[in-house]
Design a protein around this motif. Structure first.
Motif, PDB file in Angstrom:
ATOM      1  N   HIS A 393      34.891  37.216  40.056  1.00 53.51           N
ATOM      2  CA  HIS A 393      35.010  38.657  39.799  1.00 53.51           C
ATOM      3  C   HIS A 393      33.649  39.365  39.659  1.00 53.51           C
ATOM      4  N   SER A 416      41.675  42.702  40.852  1.00 55.20           N
ATOM      5  CA  SER A 416      42.764  43.169  41.726  1.00 55.20           C
ATOM      6  C   SER A 416      44.077  42.541  41.286  1.00 55.20           C
ATOM      7  N   ASP A 417      45.169  43.128  41.762  1.00 56.64           N
ATOM      8  CA  ASP A 417      46.469  42.554  41.445  1.00 56.64           C
ATOM      9  C   ASP A 417      46.736  41.349  42.353  1.00 56.64           C
ATOM     10  N   LYS A 418      47.903  40.740  42.169  1.00 57.04           N
ATOM     11  CA  LYS A 418      48.220  39.532  42.927  1.00 57.04           C
ATOM     12  C   LYS A 418      48.337  39.811  44.413  1.00 57.04           C
ATOM     13  N   SER A 419      48.829  40.973  44.771  1.00 58.81           N
ATOM     14  CA  SER A 419      48.983  41.295  46.191  1.00 58.81           C
ATOM     15  C   SER A 419      47.673  41.703  46.844  1.00 58.81           C
ATOM     16  N   GLY A 420      46.692  42.091  46.060  1.00 61.99           N
ATOM     17  CA  GLY A 420      45.410  42.527  46.598  1.00 61.99           C
ATOM     18  C   GLY A 420      45.408  43.933  47.135  1.00 61.99           C
ATOM     19  N   GLN A 421      46.462  44.698  46.879  1.00 62.12           N
ATOM     20  CA  GLN A 421      46.533  46.067  47.375  1.00 62.12           C
ATOM     21  C   GLN A 421      45.846  47.068  46.439  1.00 62.12           C
ATOM     22  N   ARG A 423      42.867  47.692  43.483  1.00 57.47           N
ATOM     23  CA  ARG A 423      41.628  47.126  42.941  1.00 57.47           C
ATOM     24  C   ARG A 423      40.974  48.138  41.979  1.00 57.47           C
TER      25      ARG A 423
END
Length: 491
Positions: A393, A416-421, A423
Motif C-alpha cells: 500500500h 482499494s476495495d476487493k473489486s479494485g473499482q 480507490r
C-alpha cells in the motif's frame, strides 16, 4: 697740568659737577655735540650720585597708580580644576549658590539618615539644579564633578531621568544637539537625535550623553523592527504589481558609529562606540527578508509560485473511471495554494491516462507506465515522477519539473476495495523551487528593469504603442499597463 683737547671738541672737566637737586635739568638740543654722546638715563636724577646706562624703553610716561597683580585678574585655579576644564580657562561665572549645592550634596551623599540613594533623591537633585542660574550651571556641574557627586548622580538615573537631565543641561547652554532624521512612510524611523559628546565636558556628563545615545538608538531599532513588520503586511496585502511599485522598496536604517559625532582624536571614542553598539540590540526582522517577501509576492502576482522550500499534500479518490483530487502546497514563507481537480482515469495494461480539470477550466493530462515495483509518469506541465513500491500500500517517489524549476519527493499510500473499482490515496511530499529558465534569463539581462526600477524606455518618452511587441509583453508580465505607462511618462 696742561690738557690736550681734540680739535672741535668742547672742553670737559674730568670731574663733572653734579646738578643740585632743585636745579632744572640741562636742556639738550638736537644737533649739539652732547646729544650725540652716549645717552645717560634721566632716571639718574632720582638717584643722585650714580650714573646708569639702560636700554631705551620708550618715552617716559607720567606716574600712575600701581597696576594690580595679574593674579587678581580672575579667580585662582588649581591644577586639578585646570585638568577638569580641559586645560582651558573659562571666563568668570556666577558663583555656585551654596544653599543649592548643600541640598545637592545632602541628596547625593550616603549617611545614616540617607543610607541608600533612591529615585526621589535623583528627582530632588534635578529640581535643585533647575533653580541654579544659567551662568552658574556649568560651574555647579564642574564642582559636582570634582567632589564626585556628578558620577553618583548619573549612575542612579534611568532613561527618562537621564533625558530630563540632559535637556536641562542643553537649556542652560552646557550641551548642544545633533539633529536627527524625519520619519518616513509606514512609520520608518529617522536617525535619532543625540547630544554632542564634547571631550571638554566632565567625564560623568559624557557618560550620560553616550548612555542617552544608546537609549535612542535602541528605540530606533525597535521602531525599525515594527516598520519591517508593517511593510511585510503591506506587501502581503498588495493586489497587483503596480501596488507593490507604489509601496516602494524597503528602507534601511542608517545607524552607524559616525552618528555619535566622536572625533578620531577623542581618547574615549573606542569605548563609547563599543558600548553604544553593544546596547543597540538586533531587530527580529531583516531587510533581506523584506526583499524576499517582495520577490515572492511579485512572483505570485505574476502567476508563478515563489522560490524556496515547500511541502505538499494530495488526497485522491476514484470510482471506476471517475477521479477526484485535492492538492495543497505550502511554502516556507507561509503562502498556501490549494487546487481542486476532477476528471477521468483509464488504464490498459501497464499504461494509464488521467485527464483532470480544475475549477478555472484548466486541463491537465498525465501519462503513466506501471512496471510493477516501479512506475514512471509525465504530465502536460512537464513534471516527471518516478516511484518505487515499498509494500502493498506504500510507495516512495521522486519528482522533477524543469519548467517550474521544482524538485522533490515523498511517500504515497493507496487502498482499494476487493473489486479494485474504488480507490483512495494520500500523497505527502516536500521539495525545493528555484528560478524558472525564463526568470533566470531575465535576471542576467541588463535591459530588463527590476520591480522598483524605472524602465529605460520611459526616459526618451517612448509611448506604449510604439514599444516593440516583445518588450511590451515583457513589461506586461511585470504588471505595467498602458495607463500606468502614460502616467509615468509625464513625470
Amino acid at each position: 697740568m696742561s690738557r690736550i683737547d681734540a680739535p672741535g671738541s668742547s672742553p670737559l672737566s674730568p670731574e663733572p659737577t653734579l646738578p643740585e637737586p632743585d636745579a632744572p635739568a640741562p636742556e639738550l638740543r638736537v644737533g649739539t655735540t652732547a646729544s650725540r654722546r652716549t645717552s645717560v638715563s634721566e632716571s639718574s636724577a632720582s638717584a643722585p650720585g650714580r650714573n646708569e646706562l639702560r636700554p631705551y624703553d620708550g618715552p617716559s610716561v607720567a606716574p600712575s597708580s600701581p597696576r594690580p597683580s595679574t593674579h587678581a585678574d580672575g579667580p585662582a585655579v588649581s591644577a586639578r580644576e585646570l585638568a577638569a576644564m580641559g586645560g582651558r580657562l573659562r571666563s568668570p561665572s556666577v558663583p555656585v549658590p551654596e544653599d543649592v549645592y548643600s541640598s545637592v550634596r545632602s541628596h547625593l551623599t550616603r549617611s545614616l539618615s540617607n543610607p541608600f540613594l533612591t529615585d526621589s533623591d535623583v528627582k530632588a537633585t534635578h529640581d535643585a539644579l533647575g533653580s541654579v542660574p544659567r551662568d552658574a550651571y556649568r560651574a555647579t556641574l564642574d564642582r559636582m564633578d570634582r567632589d564626585g557627586l556628578l558620577s553618583t548622580y548619573v549612575s542612579r538615573m534611568d532613561a527618562p531621568s537621564r533625558r530630563s537631565f540632559l535637556e536641562q543641561a542643553a537649556s542652560n547652554g552646557v550641551l548642544s544637539r545633533r539633529p536627527g532624521g524625519v520619519e518616513g512612510p509606514l512609520g520608518m524611523p529617522g536617525r535619532p537625535e543625540t547630544f554632542v559628546n564634547d571631550p571638554k565636558l566632565p567625564a560623568a556628563l559624557r557618560d550620560a550623553v553616550n548612555a542617552h545615545a544608546t537609549d535612542t538608538g535602541r528605540a530606533a531599532v525597535v521602531a525599525y523592527d515594527a516598520y519591517l513588520q508593517r511593510y511585510g503586511d503591506a506587501v502581503a496585502q498588495a493586489g497587483s504589481l503596480q501596488a507593490l511599485r507604489v509601496l516602494g522598496p524597503p528602507q534601511s536604517l542608517d545607524l552607524r558609529e559616525t552618528s555619535l559625532g566622536l572625533s578620531w582624536s577623542d581618547p574615549q571614542r573606542e569605548r563609547y562606540e563599543s558600548e553604544w553598539k553593544a546596547g543597540l540590540g538586533r531587530p527580529q526582522h531583516s531587510l533581506v527578508q523584506a526583499y524576499e517577501a517582495v520577490t515572492a509576492r511579485a512572483q505570485v502576482l505574476s502567476g508563478e509560485r515563489p522560490a524556496g522550500a515547500f511541502v505538499s499534500a494530495e488526497a485522491s479518490a476514484s470510482h471506476e473511471m471517475i477521479q477526484f483530487k485535492r492538492t495543497a502546497h505550502a511554502s516556507a514563507r507561509g503562502t498556501t495554494d490549494v487546487q481542486t481537480q476532477a476528471g477521468i482515469a483509464s488504464k490498459a495494461g501497464p499504461l494509464g491516462l488521467e485527464v483532470m480539470m480544475d475549477a478555472h477550466g484548466k486541463t491537465e493530462a498525465q501519462l503513466q507506465m506501471d512496471l510493477g515495483i516501479a512506475s514512471v509518469s509525465r504530465d502536460s506541465e512537464g513534471k516527471v515522477e518516478l516511484s518505487l513500491g515499498a509494500g502493498p500500500h506504500a510507495r516512495a517517489y521522486a519528482a522533477l519539473n524543469p519548467r517550474t524549476a521544482e524538485f522533490g519527493g515523498g511517500v504515497s499510500f493507496e487502498v482499494s476495495d476487493k473489486s479494485g473499482q474504488s480507490r483512495a490515496g494520500l500523497k505527502l511530499g516536500y521539495g525545493l523551487r528555484g528560478l524558472t529558465p525564463e526568470r533566470a534569463s531575465q535576471a542576467v539581462r541588463n535591459d530588463v528593469p527590476g520591480l522598483f526600477s524605472r524602465p529605460k524606455d520611459l526616459d526618451p518618452g517612448v509611448s506604449w504603442e510604439a514599444l516593440p511587441s516583445e518588450r511590451r509583453a515583457l513589461y506586461e508580465r511585470q504588471g505595467w499597463t498602458r495607463e500606468e505607462w502614460a502616467q509615468d511618462s509625464r513625470r
